[in-house]
Design an enzyme around this catalytic site. Structure first.
Site, PDB file in Angstrom:
ATOM      1  N   ASN A 119       0.801  -1.221   0.000  1.00 16.54           N
ATOM      2  CA  ASN A 119       0.000   0.000   0.000  1.00 16.54           C
ATOM      3  C   ASN A 119       0.837   1.277   0.000  1.00 16.54           C
ATOM      4  OD1 ASN A 119      -2.472   1.758   0.821  1.00 16.54           O
ATOM      5  ND2 ASN A 119      -1.002   2.053   2.486  1.00 16.54           N
ATOM      6  N   TYR A 185       4.114   9.288 -11.076  1.00 13.86           N
ATOM      7  CA  TYR A 185       3.311   8.430 -10.205  1.00 13.86           C
ATOM      8  C   TYR A 185       2.362   7.559 -11.024  1.00 13.86           C
ATOM      9  CZ  TYR A 185      -0.496   7.294  -6.921  1.00 13.86           C
ATOM     10  OH  TYR A 185      -1.461   6.649  -6.193  1.00 13.86           O
ATOM     11  N   LYS A 189       2.400   3.484 -11.197  1.00 16.39           N
ATOM     12  CA  LYS A 189       1.246   2.656 -10.833  1.00 16.39           C
ATOM     13  C   LYS A 189       0.804   1.779 -12.001  1.00 16.39           C
ATOM     14  CE  LYS A 189       0.474   3.740  -6.509  1.00 16.39           C
ATOM     15  NZ  LYS A 189       0.597   2.727  -5.431  1.00 16.39           N
TER      16      LYS A 189
END
Length: 289
Positions: A119, A185, A189
């Site tokens: 996470n 980012y 991801k």
């Protein structure tokens, strides 16, 4: 560290030796009757001290799991549910030696690791045209390389277990659409989703690997991204289900993916985004239908 992980200095925590193994306390009968009963199972949630990670940790606690959360420093309040509290161990997931120490800590205390939820991650706003190479590399390191390294170490232990294990990577809707202001980012991801699909092939059949694509989620830090209550409400109105997600929504998806109900689910991504985001052209077009 400013990228949504933990901004405070690292605190060391030496693993304590334990004479008991949680593996000896497993109750397989109750798990067979209720596939969402995680009693006797051990779950690691990276960055599990706040935000979405805390919600994931508390969801597994509610299901009976022994939950370990890690971060650079211990949060003021640990995830808890019905009088049970997560165990914290210090770990900067960007440091491979600390990752190994974290998993060793879990093996020493409990003798097993049933599920890993990667996470930890995040990124502040930065224009791609002016972001420094060092900044972009740091974002990719935290959001892509770190989950790979944690998964690699966790897999070593899971492969030795008769019932293997489950690895769940927390991705983002930034993998599905442009991510202006957080381009590195979004790219990381997207890479995380592909990484999971590859690991699912390499580590099968003992270890399953999946991704949860988290939509816009309301946490204690939502004001930093969406503004005040009016701003949060306006953002929520753009989502088909009429609200932003909650950390427990992401936690419930993780619970399913880590459970026997998902025993044939691996190498895929699981979108939890309330239907996504309404296309902007719908609000701009003036055609009559």
């Amino acid at each position: 560290y400013e990228f949504g992980y933990d901004v405070r200095p690292s605190v060391s925590l030496r693993p304590r030796r334990s004479t008991g193994k949680l593996a000896t306390q497993r109750s397989r009968g109750s798990t067979m009757n209720n596939p969402l009963d995680f009693g006797g199972k051990v779950v690691l949630v990276t960055g599990g001290g706040k935000g979405i990670g805390k919600g994931i940790a508390e969801t597994f606690l509610a299901a009976g799991a022994q939950v370990v959360v890690c971060g650079r420093s211990q949060p003021d309040t640990l995830p808890s549910c019905s009088g049970r509290e997560a165990l914290f161990t210090a770990c900067d997931v960007r440091d491979y030696d600390q990752i190994e120490a974290c998993v060793d800590f879990i093996q020493t205390h409990f003798g097993r690791l049933d599920a890993l939820v990667n996470n930890a991650g995040g990124a502040p706003h930065a224009e791609a045209a002016t972001a420094s190479p060092r900044y972009s590399e740091a974002i990719i390191r935290l959001n892509l390389i770190a989950p790979l390294n944690v998964s690699q170490v966790a897999n070593r232990l899971m492969q030795t277990q008769a019932d293997g294990g489950s690895i769940i990577n927390i991705a983002s809707v930034s993998t599905l659409r442009p991510s202006p202001g957080t381009a590195a980012y979004g790219a990381a991801k997207a890479g995380l989703v592909n990484l999971g699909a590859s690991l699912a092939v390499e580590w099968a059949p003992r270890v399953r690997v999946n991704a949860v694509i988290a939509g816009l989620t309301q946490t204690e830090q939502s004001d930093l991204h969406y503004g005040d209550a009016a701003g949060i409400a306006a953002v929520a109105a753009t989502i088909p289900l009429g609200r932003m997600g909650l950390p427990t929504d992401i936690g419930n998806a993780c619970l399913f993916l880590a459970s026997p109900l998902a025993s044939y689910v691996s190498g895929t991504s699981f979108a939890v985004h309330g239907g996504g985001e309404k296309p902007a052209f719908l609000g701009a077009a003036n055609a009559r239908h």
